[in-house]
Design a protein around this motif. Structure first.
Motif, PDB file in Angstrom:
ATOM      1  N   ALA A 262      43.172  73.708  29.010  1.00 37.37           N
ATOM      2  CA  ALA A 262      41.942  74.108  29.690  1.00 37.37           C
ATOM      3  C   ALA A 262      41.433  72.991  30.588  1.00 37.37           C
ATOM      4  CB  ALA A 262      40.874  74.495  28.666  1.00 37.37           C
ATOM      5  N   LEU A 263      41.528  71.753  30.122  1.00 45.78           N
ATOM      6  CA  LEU A 263      41.094  70.620  30.942  1.00 45.78           C
ATOM      7  C   LEU A 263      41.975  70.462  32.177  1.00 45.78           C
ATOM      8  CD1 LEU A 263      40.056  67.705  28.538  1.00 45.78           C
ATOM      9  CD2 LEU A 263      38.608  69.020  30.088  1.00 45.78           C
ATOM     10  N   GLU A 264      43.253  70.757  32.043  1.00 48.54           N
ATOM     11  CA  GLU A 264      44.148  70.658  33.204  1.00 48.54           C
ATOM     12  C   GLU A 264      43.664  71.568  34.333  1.00 48.54           C
ATOM     13  OE1 GLU A 264      48.896  70.887  34.236  1.00 48.54           O
ATOM     14  OE2 GLU A 264      48.050  72.393  32.866  1.00 48.54           O
ATOM     15  N   GLN A 265      43.315  72.791  34.003  1.00 47.99           N
ATOM     16  CA  GLN A 265      42.832  73.717  35.023  1.00 47.99           C
ATOM     17  C   GLN A 265      41.499  73.258  35.608  1.00 47.99           C
ATOM     18  OE1 GLN A 265      44.859  76.087  36.206  1.00 47.99           O
ATOM     19  NE2 GLN A 265      46.276  75.188  34.712  1.00 47.99           N
ATOM     20  N   TYR A 266      40.640  72.751  34.752  1.00 49.86           N
ATOM     21  CA  TYR A 266      39.338  72.241  35.196  1.00 49.86           C
ATOM     22  C   TYR A 266      39.526  71.054  36.136  1.00 49.86           C
ATOM     23  CZ  TYR A 266      34.446  70.671  34.693  1.00 49.86           C
ATOM     24  OH  TYR A 266      33.141  70.291  34.912  1.00 49.86           O
ATOM     25  N   ASN A 267      40.426  70.139  35.778  1.00 41.63           N
ATOM     26  CA  ASN A 267      40.684  68.979  36.615  1.00 41.63           C
ATOM     27  C   ASN A 267      41.257  69.375  37.972  1.00 41.63           C
ATOM     28  OD1 ASN A 267      39.803  67.005  34.766  1.00 41.63           O
ATOM     29  ND2 ASN A 267      41.768  66.986  33.710  1.00 41.63           N
ATOM     30  N   LYS A 272      40.831  69.687  43.712  1.00 43.79           N
ATOM     31  CA  LYS A 272      41.166  70.525  44.867  1.00 43.79           C
ATOM     32  C   LYS A 272      40.006  70.555  45.862  1.00 43.79           C
ATOM     33  CE  LYS A 272      42.771  75.165  46.160  1.00 43.79           C
ATOM     34  NZ  LYS A 272      43.102  76.531  45.656  1.00 43.79           N
ATOM     35  N   LEU A 273      38.793  70.577  45.343  1.00 40.80           N
ATOM     36  CA  LEU A 273      37.622  70.565  46.213  1.00 40.80           C
ATOM     37  C   LEU A 273      37.626  69.339  47.120  1.00 40.80           C
ATOM     38  CD1 LEU A 273      34.744  71.553  43.725  1.00 40.80           C
ATOM     39  CD2 LEU A 273      35.553  72.913  45.662  1.00 40.80           C
ATOM     40  N   ILE A 274      37.904  68.184  46.533  1.00 40.47           N
ATOM     41  CA  ILE A 274      37.827  66.925  47.290  1.00 40.47           C
ATOM     42  C   ILE A 274      39.027  66.782  48.219  1.00 40.47           C
ATOM     43  CG2 ILE A 274      37.630  64.419  47.103  1.00 40.47           C
ATOM     44  CD1 ILE A 274      36.358  64.882  44.317  1.00 40.47           C
ATOM     45  N   TYR A 275      40.217  67.124  47.737  1.00 39.41           N
ATOM     46  CA  TYR A 275      41.388  67.043  48.622  1.00 39.41           C
ATOM     47  C   TYR A 275      41.246  68.004  49.804  1.00 39.41           C
ATOM     48  CZ  TYR A 275      44.189  63.967  45.625  1.00 39.41           C
ATOM     49  OH  TYR A 275      44.679  62.886  44.915  1.00 39.41           O
ATOM     50  N   ASN A 276      40.689  69.181  49.569  1.00 39.10           N
ATOM     51  CA  ASN A 276      40.463  70.118  50.672  1.00 39.10           C
ATOM     52  C   ASN A 276      39.475  69.554  51.683  1.00 39.10           C
ATOM     53  OD1 ASN A 276      42.226  72.045  49.727  1.00 39.10           O
ATOM     54  ND2 ASN A 276      40.660  73.338  48.783  1.00 39.10           N
ATOM     55  N   ALA A 277      38.441  68.875  51.189  1.00 42.15           N
ATOM     56  CA  ALA A 277      37.466  68.255  52.091  1.00 42.15           C
ATOM     57  C   ALA A 277      38.138  67.199  52.967  1.00 42.15           C
ATOM     58  CB  ALA A 277      36.323  67.641  51.285  1.00 42.15           C
ATOM     59  N   ILE A 278      39.073  66.451  52.382  1.00 41.08           N
ATOM     60  CA  ILE A 278      39.816  65.434  53.138  1.00 41.08           C
ATOM     61  C   ILE A 278      40.733  66.097  54.156  1.00 41.08           C
ATOM     62  CG2 ILE A 278      41.589  63.639  52.954  1.00 41.08           C
ATOM     63  CD1 ILE A 278      40.395  63.013  50.134  1.00 41.08           C
ATOM     64  N   ASP A 279      41.532  67.070  53.693  1.00 39.32           N
ATOM     65  CA  ASP A 279      42.549  67.684  54.550  1.00 39.32           C
ATOM     66  C   ASP A 279      41.956  68.523  55.674  1.00 39.32           C
ATOM     67  OD1 ASP A 279      44.441  66.506  52.934  1.00 39.32           O
ATOM     68  OD2 ASP A 279      44.785  68.300  51.723  1.00 39.32           O
ATOM     69  N   ILE A 299      41.530  59.960  43.485  1.00 40.80           N
ATOM     70  CA  ILE A 299      41.703  60.433  44.857  1.00 40.80           C
ATOM     71  C   ILE A 299      41.410  59.277  45.805  1.00 40.80           C
ATOM     72  CG2 ILE A 299      40.897  62.082  46.584  1.00 40.80           C
ATOM     73  CD1 ILE A 299      39.998  63.843  44.165  1.00 40.80           C
ATOM     74  N   THR A 300      42.420  58.825  46.527  1.00 45.12           N
ATOM     75  CA  THR A 300      42.251  57.709  47.453  1.00 45.12           C
ATOM     76  C   THR A 300      42.271  58.206  48.894  1.00 45.12           C
ATOM     77  OG1 THR A 300      44.647  57.301  47.330  1.00 45.12           O
ATOM     78  CG2 THR A 300      43.229  55.989  45.889  1.00 45.12           C
ATOM     79  N   PHE A 301      41.374  57.666  49.705  1.00 44.35           N
ATOM     80  CA  PHE A 301      41.317  58.087  51.111  1.00 44.35           C
ATOM     81  C   PHE A 301      40.725  56.983  51.971  1.00 44.35           C
ATOM     82  CE2 PHE A 301      37.576  59.558  48.872  1.00 44.35           C
ATOM     83  CZ  PHE A 301      36.509  59.518  49.752  1.00 44.35           C
ATOM     84  N   ARG A 302      40.966  57.093  53.264  1.00 41.22           N
ATOM     85  CA  ARG A 302      40.485  56.121  54.233  1.00 41.22           C
ATOM     86  C   ARG A 302      39.705  56.831  55.337  1.00 41.22           C
ATOM     87  NH1 ARG A 302      42.620  50.780  53.459  1.00 41.22           N
ATOM     88  NH2 ARG A 302      40.843  50.350  54.835  1.00 41.22           N
ATOM     89  N   MET A 303      39.063  56.007  56.164  1.00 41.54           N
ATOM     90  CA  MET A 303      38.362  56.509  57.346  1.00 41.54           C
ATOM     91  C   MET A 303      38.814  55.693  58.550  1.00 41.54           C
ATOM     92  SD  MET A 303      34.670  57.077  55.472  1.00 41.54           S
ATOM     93  CE  MET A 303      33.894  57.859  56.872  1.00 41.54           C
ATOM     94  N   GLY A 304      38.220  55.953  59.684  1.00 45.19           N
ATOM     95  CA  GLY A 304      38.686  55.337  60.929  1.00 45.19           C
ATOM     96  C   GLY A 304      38.535  53.842  61.008  1.00 45.19           C
ATOM     97  N   VAL A 350      31.592  66.469  47.749  1.00 44.81           N
ATOM     98  CA  VAL A 350      32.095  67.226  48.901  1.00 44.81           C
ATOM     99  C   VAL A 350      30.960  67.505  49.889  1.00 44.81           C
ATOM    100  CG1 VAL A 350      33.001  69.477  49.595  1.00 44.81           C
ATOM    101  CG2 VAL A 350      34.066  68.224  47.702  1.00 44.81           C
ATOM    102  N   GLN A 351      29.790  67.826  49.377  1.00 42.59           N
ATOM    103  CA  GLN A 351      28.629  68.067  50.243  1.00 42.59           C
ATOM    104  C   GLN A 351      28.239  66.785  50.979  1.00 42.59           C
ATOM    105  OE1 GLN A 351      26.934  71.082  50.984  1.00 42.59           O
ATOM    106  NE2 GLN A 351      26.163  69.675  52.555  1.00 42.59           N
TER     107      GLN A 351
END
Length: 361
Positions: A262-267, A272-279, A299-304, A350-351
């Motif tokens: 159940a935690l796997e699906q929750y995670n 997915k919300l955050i990766y979608n916001a990035i992509d 989740i690791t990400f960069r900016m300009g 995400v917001q």
């Protein structure tokens, strides 16, 4: 009280329900007239806590017979040395998969103990992906193959684990244990510091196959022998009793949520919300890890520019977000979404990311 949006990489978020339960029991545990921190580790009440934590781990991970669950001190960093001390044999090298900062620390310690070889490495790609099964070359006479299941700094995670044949597979799962179902029988040993998915810092879980710890070299000090702790049910010396108690509460919380599946699906839903916001940001946010190796925990990400990233961190902190600055060794940004990080925090992030892009894009 306003709770922070806690995206710390570790020590990390603990379920609010667990914190509240611990608060209620803090002064007087089970009518004993004292805190769990004050009582003897030889007392019946504490022995029940110790046994319950081990049993819950066996239940939640469906650990088969033939394994010991140990609750040790020293963090995963002590395991980097304790593992080769116990399992590395002369003439049989330890094989390591080199995937980032934590794998490198494990390799460095193993080299102090004995012969060590690199079975696979993604160093040339800045550790932005995990190697495939075909890339991992294990010597036939290897004492074991070690891997780091999830690299918190790079934000990469093994999606599948390699088949090692007769060579024992050892995994540092400090940052993703109990985040997804696991076939424990595939591993000779799993270890994990508690401070990401299991509870507070101070206790480290070791799940080890019995046959691997029966013949440790004679020169190993008693405290560094897995067999010592297996024989005494992790009560050879005074344990980190409050940390073990907190781990027990977290494990009960996981069970109440439907278990690891159940935690796997929750995670997955959270990240997915955050990766979608990035992509879907049109390049304003750029994910660091290769898509096929993306972590569901970090989740690791960069900016300009670094200036824009610093502004992102500053403004996020003003809005109640904690821990979004990337690791000091690599910079950038990172959101750690461990089991206890609620969906609401991810939605809020995400917001904030959308608002920040609108104002600075």
């Amino acid at each position: 009280m306003t709770r922070a949006y806690n995206f710390n990489a570790g020590p990390a978020a603990i379920p609010l329900e667990v914190l509240q339960q611990a608060q209620e029991q803090f002064v007087d545990y089970q009518g004993a007239g004292m805190s769990i921190m004050e009582m003897s580790h030889r007392s019946k009440l504490y022995e029940e806590v110790n046994a319950s934590a081990q049993q819950l781990l066996k239940e939640l991970l469906q650990i088969p017979d033939g394994y010991h669950v140990l609750l040790l001190q020293g963090g995963a960093s002590t395991q980097f040395a304790m593992l080769p001390m116990n399992l590395l044999r002369p003439g049989r090298p330890a094989a390591y998969v080199q995937t980032g900062a934590w794998a490198n620390k494990a390799i460095k310690e193993a080299k102090v103990i004995g012969e060590t070889v690199i079975a696979a490495s993604t160093e040339s790609e800045q550790y932005m992906r995990m190697p495939s099964q075909s890339e991992i070359v294990i010597p036939d006479n290897a004492s074991y193959l070690h891997l780091t299941s999830n690299e918190t700094i790079g934000g990469t995670q093994f999606q599948q684990f390699p088949d090692c044949g007769s060579v024992p597979l050892i995994a540092d799962m400090s940052s993703d244990i109990l985040s997804r179902p696991l076939d424990v029988s595939q591993f000779g040993m799993i270890y994990a510091g508690a401070q990401k998915n299991l509870g507070p810092s101070g206790v480290t879980v070791v799940i080890v196959r019995d046959e691997l710890i029966q013949d440790a070299p004679a020169h190993i000090p008693v405290m560094f022998r897995y067999a010592t702790h297996a024989k005494s049910s992790s009560l050879y010396n005074t344990p980190p009793s409050f940390a073990v108690y907190m781990v027990k509460l977290v494990l009960e919380w996981i069970k109440s949520k439907g278990g690891v599946a159940a935690l796997e699906q929750y995670n997955k839903e959270k990240t997915k919300l955050i990766y979608n916001a990035i992509d879907n940001s049109g390049g304003f946010y750029k994910g660091c890890a290769d898509a096929g190796s993306r972590s569901v925990m970090n989740i690791t990400f960069r900016m300009g520019s670094e200036e824009l990233e610093k502004l992102f961190v500053k403004e996020s902190e003003q809005e109640g977000f904690v821990g979004l600055k990337g690791h000091r060794d690599v910079g950038g940004l990172r959101a750690s979404t461990y089991n206890a990080v609620p969906l609401e925090s991810c939605k809020a992030l995400v917001q904030f990311m959308a608002d920040f892009q609108q104002r600075h894009g």
